[in-house]
Design a protein around this motif. Structure first.
Motif, PDB file in Angstrom:
ATOM      1  N   PHE A 131      61.164 -11.405 -11.175  1.00  0.00           N
ATOM      2  CA  PHE A 131      60.090 -10.690 -10.496  1.00  0.00           C
ATOM      3  C   PHE A 131      60.460 -10.540  -9.024  1.00  0.00           C
ATOM      4  O   PHE A 131      60.904 -11.512  -8.388  1.00  0.00           O
ATOM      5  CB  PHE A 131      58.758 -11.432 -10.639  1.00  0.00           C
ATOM      6  CG  PHE A 131      58.089 -11.230 -11.964  1.00  0.00           C
ATOM      7  CD1 PHE A 131      56.942 -10.473 -12.074  1.00  0.00           C
ATOM      8  CD2 PHE A 131      58.621 -11.790 -13.128  1.00  0.00           C
ATOM      9  CE1 PHE A 131      56.326 -10.267 -13.298  1.00  0.00           C
ATOM     10  CE2 PHE A 131      58.018 -11.602 -14.355  1.00  0.00           C
ATOM     11  CZ  PHE A 131      56.867 -10.829 -14.446  1.00  0.00           C
ATOM     12  N   SER A 146      54.829 -11.021  -6.495  1.00  0.00           N
ATOM     13  CA  SER A 146      56.024 -10.428  -7.089  1.00  0.00           C
ATOM     14  C   SER A 146      55.669  -9.572  -8.294  1.00  0.00           C
ATOM     15  O   SER A 146      54.768  -9.911  -9.076  1.00  0.00           O
ATOM     16  CB  SER A 146      57.010 -11.528  -7.516  1.00  0.00           C
ATOM     17  OG  SER A 146      57.298 -12.394  -6.423  1.00  0.00           O
ATOM     18  N   SER A 147      56.395  -8.479  -8.427  1.00  0.00           N
ATOM     19  CA  SER A 147      56.174  -7.575  -9.560  1.00  0.00           C
ATOM     20  C   SER A 147      57.403  -7.569 -10.455  1.00  0.00           C
ATOM     21  O   SER A 147      58.536  -7.759  -9.983  1.00  0.00           O
ATOM     22  CB  SER A 147      55.881  -6.157  -9.068  1.00  0.00           C
ATOM     23  OG  SER A 147      56.997  -5.610  -8.398  1.00  0.00           O
ATOM     24  N   GLY A 148      57.160  -7.323 -11.732  1.00  0.00           N
ATOM     25  CA  GLY A 148      58.264  -7.290 -12.678  1.00  0.00           C
ATOM     26  C   GLY A 148      57.865  -6.621 -13.982  1.00  0.00           C
ATOM     27  O   GLY A 148      56.701  -6.284 -14.207  1.00  0.00           O
ATOM     28  N   PHE A 195      53.527 -11.663 -10.676  1.00  0.00           N
ATOM     29  CA  PHE A 195      53.610 -13.128 -10.646  1.00  0.00           C
ATOM     30  C   PHE A 195      53.114 -13.603  -9.293  1.00  0.00           C
ATOM     31  O   PHE A 195      53.591 -13.152  -8.242  1.00  0.00           O
ATOM     32  CB  PHE A 195      55.057 -13.584 -10.882  1.00  0.00           C
ATOM     33  CG  PHE A 195      55.235 -15.076 -10.787  1.00  0.00           C
ATOM     34  CD1 PHE A 195      54.994 -15.879 -11.886  1.00  0.00           C
ATOM     35  CD2 PHE A 195      55.636 -15.666  -9.599  1.00  0.00           C
ATOM     36  CE1 PHE A 195      55.154 -17.253 -11.808  1.00  0.00           C
ATOM     37  CE2 PHE A 195      55.803 -17.043  -9.509  1.00  0.00           C
ATOM     38  CZ  PHE A 195      55.559 -17.845 -10.617  1.00  0.00           C
ATOM     39  N   LEU A 215      50.495 -15.493 -14.105  1.00  0.00           N
ATOM     40  CA  LEU A 215      51.146 -14.253 -14.499  1.00  0.00           C
ATOM     41  C   LEU A 215      50.081 -13.263 -14.961  1.00  0.00           C
ATOM     42  O   LEU A 215      49.373 -13.522 -15.942  1.00  0.00           O
ATOM     43  CB  LEU A 215      52.162 -14.517 -15.606  1.00  0.00           C
ATOM     44  CG  LEU A 215      53.102 -13.383 -15.999  1.00  0.00           C
ATOM     45  CD1 LEU A 215      53.932 -12.922 -14.823  1.00  0.00           C
ATOM     46  CD2 LEU A 215      54.015 -13.832 -17.151  1.00  0.00           C
ATOM     47  N   TYR A 264      63.769  -3.053 -13.349  1.00  0.00           N
ATOM     48  CA  TYR A 264      62.543  -3.437 -12.654  1.00  0.00           C
ATOM     49  C   TYR A 264      61.466  -2.356 -12.731  1.00  0.00           C
ATOM     50  O   TYR A 264      60.406  -2.502 -12.119  1.00  0.00           O
ATOM     51  CB  TYR A 264      62.845  -3.751 -11.184  1.00  0.00           C
ATOM     52  CG  TYR A 264      63.931  -4.781 -11.033  1.00  0.00           C
ATOM     53  CD1 TYR A 264      63.710  -6.109 -11.397  1.00  0.00           C
ATOM     54  CD2 TYR A 264      65.186  -4.438 -10.536  1.00  0.00           C
ATOM     55  CE1 TYR A 264      64.702  -7.064 -11.273  1.00  0.00           C
ATOM     56  CE2 TYR A 264      66.185  -5.378 -10.397  1.00  0.00           C
ATOM     57  CZ  TYR A 264      65.943  -6.692 -10.762  1.00  0.00           C
ATOM     58  OH  TYR A 264      66.930  -7.636 -10.635  1.00  0.00           O
TER      59      TYR A 264
END
Length: 527
Positions: free
Chosen positions: A326, A335-337, A355, A378, A398
């Motif tokens: 992430f 955080s992105s994922g 996250f 999450l 991503y």
């Protein structure tokens, strides 16, 4: 009556032969005007390399640019705009600049070498025409030789080169000169530019730079297929990279927990196992403190969190299990994922998520409160779609391409759910499930080789030194001779000349030299 006018006929202009033409071309190439023009063209030619995607940096970006701008591509491709720094026209400018600088410097080095071997220039016949001139009477009882010896001693103590000569009239005098380091600095500066260009070319041809993300517990082998990003020079053989492996044992992060600068980074270090040349060693990589492996440098350039998930498909089989990276979006590591499960059956699955290392219990649930993992959570939504044929084209891991996929809904709203470590969620319609097994840290490392970097940095330092010498060294010439006045008094005549504009202190130095030779040193004014 006829008048006949006679006159000399102008000689016919002879065309240049091959030898004369080559000499003329070389003269034009090695002129300072040409060197400056080529330097400007080199800077101008480097602009497209920073604005247009380059194949050496990202072949995917080049392909996307060509697809998005087909009209521009018709011109860019033939001109080599996707490989600017290795294109024929850029290389031609580079090589011509080399030739121009070298052709300009070598003759000047020869002239400078002759000047170092030669004595200071002869004394002018009329010293009184020089910018600074003094005529002083020698103290009674002082011999001519003594006055000259005093002057020569003083000149050498002030770093002048001296020559003692007698002119045609039998008058003995001194010629002195200093400031040879000024021309040396000038030559050093220009010569350093040549080596800077050599160092840059060396890096561009034989250097490389690549990066990859390593999750705690995972390894990396130095082969081209394991890099996430890779840029290499034209002469780099990607099949001959240094054989070594890295394993990220642990990534340690410390953040400020006090009220002042709360959340600020205090320490980053990656504890790694390095296997090179058949030997395994424990190494620690810190920010701005890389480790070296057979000439390659390993730097830390980023870090974040990876969520460990297990995804089961509609058949109950494990379709994906492992860490998912992430990417941090803010200073608190929100955080992105994306979790992609293309092998799930009967339908492929995908999840978009955020996250949060320290999730709030209520309020702004989409943002982390602290960069360290005190309450990891999450946040996910889910997609499903039919199996897709593999095309072999690379894609961004991503970002999620939702073409041909349907988002899960909770009634009329988008399905969203939150997982804590150890929790799971069953998808509607028996499409499968996902479990949040835990988290770990990842770090992004950069592996690079820059063989021309020491030469480039050393040349820049030498160029700065040369520039300082050419700016601050004072080239100066002094002359002194003795002569008898009409009344028999021994006189000392001193004159000086600066070889650079806007210099000061020449008059004081001429007067001081005359005072030393005459035996009447100049008294310093009281402050």
């Amino acid at each position: 009556m006829t008048t006949k006018t006679s006159g000399a006929t102008a000689p016919a202009v002879q065309p240049f032969g091959p030898r004369e033409m080559l000499r003329w071309v070389w003269t034009q190439l090695t002129s300072m005007r040409t060197a400056l023009a080529l330097l400007f063209l080199l800077a101008l030619g480097a602009i497209p390399g920073s604005l247009i995607p380059q194949r050496s940096q990202s072949a995917i970006k080049v392909r996307n640019f060509q697809t998005d701008h087909p009209e521009l591509n018709r011109f860019y491709e033939p001109l080599g705009m996707y490989d600017v720094y290795t294109s024929p026209w850029f290389s031609a400018i580079y090589l011509l600049l080399f030739a121009s600088l070298i052709g300009c410097i070598i003759p000047r080095i020869r002239v400078y070498a002759r000047a170092l071997r030669s004595e200071p220039p002869r004394m002018p016949s009329r010293l009184d025409r020089l910018p600074e001139h003094r005529l002083l009477a020698v103290a009674p009882g002082t011999a001519q030789a003594v006055a000259l010896d005093r002057a020569e001693t003083w000149l050498r103590s002030h770093r002048f080169r001296t020559a003692r000569r007698t002119d045609a009239n039998g008058v003995e005098g001194l010629s002195a000169e200093r400031g040879y380091l000024r021309e040396f600095g000038n030559l050093l500066f220009h010569l350093s530019l040549v080596f800077v260009l050599l160092g840059v070319a060396w890096n561009n041809l034989l250097g490389f730079k690549g990066s990859t993300i390593m999750v705690e517990g995972q390894g990396f082998s130095n082969v081209i297929t394991q890099y996430d990003e890779y840029r290499a020079g034209a002469w780099v053989d990607t099949d001959e990279l240094n054989p070594f492996t890295l394993k990220l044992d642990k990534f340690i992060v410390k953040f400020e927990t006090g009220q002042v600068q709360r959340g600020a980074a205090r320490d980053f270090q990656a504890q790694m196992s390095v296997d090179a040349d058949g030997e395994t060693s424990k190494r620690t990589v810190r920010v701005n403190h890389p480790i070296g492996i057979d000439g390659d440098k390993v730097h830390l350039i980023g870090h974040g969190y990876a969520a460990h998930v297990t995804v089961r498909d509609g058949n109950g089989d494990v379709a994906w299990q492992g860490p998912v990276v992430f990417l941090p979006q803010d200073g608190n590591f929100t955080s992105s994922g994306v979790v992609k499960v293309p092998d799930a059956r009967p339908d492929r699955l995908a999840f978009q998520g955020i996250f949060l290392p320290t999730a709030p219990e209520k309020g702004m649930m989409g943002h982390s409160l602290f960069p360290d993992a005190y309450n990891p959570s999450l946040f996910l939504n889910a997609w499903w779609g039919g199996p897709r044929n593999e095309t072999g084209r690379p894609e961004n891991i991503y970002a999620l391409d939702t073409a041909g996929m349907t988002q899960f809904k909770n009634g009329d709203d988008i399905l969203r759910f939150v997982l804590k470590p150890g929790e799971g969620y069953d998808l509607p319609q028996d499409k499968g499930s996902i479990e949040f097994d835990g988290w770990s840290r990842w770090t992004k490392v950069q592996i690079s080789r820059a063989p021309g970097l020491p030469l480039t940095f050393g040349s820049i330092a030498a160029a700065v030194l040369g520039l300082c010498l050419s700016l601050f060294v004072r080239p100066r010439r002094l002359w002194l001779r003795t002569r008898q006045a009409e009344d028999g008094t021994l006189m000392v005549e001193v004159a000086g000349l600066d070889r650079a504009d806007a210099r000061t202190g020449l008059g004081e130095q001429v007067e001081e030299l005359g005072g030393v030779a005459a035996g009447t040193p100049r008294q310093e004014d009281d402050e």
